[in-house]
Design a protein around this motif. Sequence first.
Motif, mmCIF file in Angstrom:
data_model
loop_
_atom_site.group_PDB
_atom_site.id
_atom_site.type_symbol
_atom_site.label_atom_id
_atom_site.label_comp_id
_atom_site.label_asym_id
_atom_site.label_seq_id
_atom_site.Cartn_x
_atom_site.Cartn_y
_atom_site.Cartn_z
ATOM 1 N N HIS A 8 4.753 10.305 -8.982
ATOM 2 C CA HIS A 8 4.097 9.059 -8.587
ATOM 3 C C HIS A 8 2.724 8.970 -9.244
ATOM 4 O O HIS A 8 1.875 9.837 -9.045
ATOM 5 C CB HIS A 8 3.935 9.013 -7.066
ATOM 6 C CG HIS A 8 3.506 7.681 -6.538
ATOM 7 N ND1 HIS A 8 2.205 7.240 -6.585
ATOM 8 C CD2 HIS A 8 4.209 6.683 -5.963
ATOM 9 C CE1 HIS A 8 2.125 6.038 -6.057
ATOM 10 N NE2 HIS A 8 3.323 5.674 -5.665
ATOM 11 N N GLU A 14 1.630 5.363 -1.930
ATOM 12 C CA GLU A 14 2.530 6.513 -1.781
ATOM 13 C C GLU A 14 2.963 6.739 -0.349
ATOM 14 O O GLU A 14 3.948 7.435 -0.088
ATOM 15 C CB GLU A 14 1.886 7.792 -2.339
ATOM 16 C CG GLU A 14 0.802 8.414 -1.476
ATOM 17 C CD GLU A 14 -0.591 7.931 -1.832
ATOM 18 O OE1 GLU A 14 -1.556 8.683 -1.572
ATOM 19 O OE2 GLU A 14 -0.721 6.821 -2.374
ATOM 20 N N TYR A 17 6.655 6.360 0.977
ATOM 21 C CA TYR A 17 7.703 7.381 0.887
ATOM 22 C C TYR A 17 7.950 8.099 2.211
ATOM 23 O O TYR A 17 9.123 8.250 2.615
ATOM 24 C CB TYR A 17 7.402 8.352 -0.254
ATOM 25 C CG TYR A 17 7.570 7.678 -1.595
ATOM 26 C CD1 TYR A 17 8.811 7.618 -2.211
ATOM 27 C CD2 TYR A 17 6.497 7.058 -2.219
ATOM 28 C CE1 TYR A 17 8.975 6.976 -3.424
ATOM 29 C CE2 TYR A 17 6.652 6.401 -3.426
ATOM 30 C CZ TYR A 17 7.890 6.361 -4.026
ATOM 31 O OH TYR A 17 8.049 5.699 -5.214
ATOM 32 N N VAL A 32 6.800 13.991 -3.042
ATOM 33 C CA VAL A 32 6.027 13.171 -3.964
ATOM 34 C C VAL A 32 4.923 14.021 -4.586
ATOM 35 O O VAL A 32 4.119 14.631 -3.874
ATOM 36 C CB VAL A 32 5.413 11.957 -3.245
ATOM 37 C CG1 VAL A 32 4.566 11.127 -4.204
ATOM 38 C CG2 VAL A 32 6.513 11.103 -2.620
ATOM 39 N N HIS A 34 1.821 13.711 -7.473
ATOM 40 C CA HIS A 34 1.038 12.692 -8.168
ATOM 41 C C HIS A 34 0.739 13.097 -9.601
ATOM 42 O O HIS A 34 0.503 14.267 -9.901
ATOM 43 C CB HIS A 34 -0.261 12.430 -7.404
ATOM 44 C CG HIS A 34 -0.019 11.974 -5.997
ATOM 45 N ND1 HIS A 34 0.336 10.681 -5.698
ATOM 46 C CD2 HIS A 34 -0.039 12.646 -4.815
ATOM 47 C CE1 HIS A 34 0.504 10.572 -4.396
ATOM 48 N NE2 HIS A 34 0.286 11.744 -3.838
ATOM 49 N N ALA A 74 8.464 7.556 -10.805
ATOM 50 C CA ALA A 74 8.259 6.421 -9.908
ATOM 51 C C ALA A 74 7.158 5.514 -10.434
ATOM 52 O O ALA A 74 6.159 5.241 -9.762
ATOM 53 C CB ALA A 74 7.934 6.918 -8.502
ATOM 54 N N CYS A 75 7.373 5.021 -11.631
ATOM 55 C CA CYS A 75 6.403 4.113 -12.255
ATOM 56 C C CYS A 75 7.202 3.103 -13.068
ATOM 57 O O CYS A 75 7.633 3.410 -14.178
ATOM 58 C CB CYS A 75 5.437 4.894 -13.141
ATOM 59 S SG CYS A 75 4.190 3.847 -13.941
ATOM 60 N N THR A 105 12.136 4.379 -12.046
ATOM 61 C CA THR A 105 12.233 3.195 -11.204
ATOM 62 C C THR A 105 12.856 2.030 -11.964
ATOM 63 O O THR A 105 13.652 1.260 -11.402
ATOM 64 C CB THR A 105 10.856 2.795 -10.672
ATOM 65 O OG1 THR A 105 10.291 3.897 -9.961
ATOM 66 C CG2 THR A 105 10.945 1.606 -9.738
ATOM 67 N N THR A 190 5.153 -0.542 -8.201
ATOM 68 C CA THR A 190 5.163 0.608 -7.293
ATOM 69 C C THR A 190 3.887 0.691 -6.460
ATOM 70 O O THR A 190 3.816 1.512 -5.535
ATOM 71 C CB THR A 190 5.322 1.927 -8.072
ATOM 72 O OG1 THR A 190 4.330 2.005 -9.101
ATOM 73 C CG2 THR A 190 6.700 2.034 -8.697
ATOM 74 N N ALA A 213 9.545 1.029 -4.464
ATOM 75 C CA ALA A 213 9.766 2.280 -3.737
ATOM 76 C C ALA A 213 11.192 2.365 -3.214
ATOM 77 O O ALA A 213 11.827 3.425 -3.228
ATOM 78 C CB ALA A 213 8.768 2.410 -2.592
ATOM 79 N N THR A 216 13.521 3.183 -6.071
ATOM 80 C CA THR A 216 13.217 4.530 -6.558
ATOM 81 C C THR A 216 13.919 5.581 -5.702
ATOM 82 O O THR A 216 14.558 6.506 -6.231
ATOM 83 C CB THR A 216 11.700 4.766 -6.547
ATOM 84 O OG1 THR A 216 11.066 3.827 -7.419
ATOM 85 C CG2 THR A 216 11.355 6.172 -7.013
#
Length: 245
Positions: A8, A14, A17, A32, A34, A74-75, A105, A190, A213, A216
């Motif tokens: 992420h 976030e 999630y 998740v 980052h 997740a982007c 995603t 996202t 999200a 994803t």
Amino acid sequence: MTALGFLHPGHSAEDDYPRIEQLLGSDIRLDVVHTETGEDVHRVEALRAMGTPQLLAPAVEELRLSGAEAVVWACTAGSFALGWEGARDQVRALARAAGTPASSTSFGFAHALREVGVRRVAVGATYPDDVAGLFADFLRAGGAEVVAVRGAGADVVTAAEVSAWGEAELFALARSADDPSAEALLLPDTDLHTAAHLPALEEELGKPVLTAAQVTVWEALRLADRRVNAPALGSLFAREPLVQV
């Protein structure tokens, strides 16, 4: 326990999630990690740079060690900005590095459209118009018919700004982006908080609403060959599966 891993960018939205993990109501763990984002702008070159193997490598290794059974970048913009083939190369490299099935995603949106059985879509994006157009091009490459695209025009909308939006701003975006001929509405950013609003959005518009999200997590479950019935996450999670791994 099925462990799913998500790369992420930054720290915007976030918290959707853990909300989704709770709504799944099953033995599924969403991990998740980052990644670095650089400058918080929606410029094409900056978006393409966000998902380079070098930038993602530390987070990929963390997820690999956590035992993730599938990994998703997740982007949305950090994949579709590369085009269909470039995004495909990106997830192939990600799968090699993670040692697991991998996706992004953007591909989650393409696969989710097949899952809900629709082709004609409208897009509501917080991106500048040129970036929103690249998402539409990506969807078309996957076989979708994009009947309307609503971008942010010349406005500069940062991830931090979008993640601060509440229900009113989210629903205003959805209403303004929808088109009567569209079979589904897609909200690709996202950075938007959407997990708490999916059934209400679909009731408001009278059609499936696919958000970043949501798709994803669904894509990660698809890669792990898990199907979960969770109507609180919208019609995508309340159907018999049409997509086969």
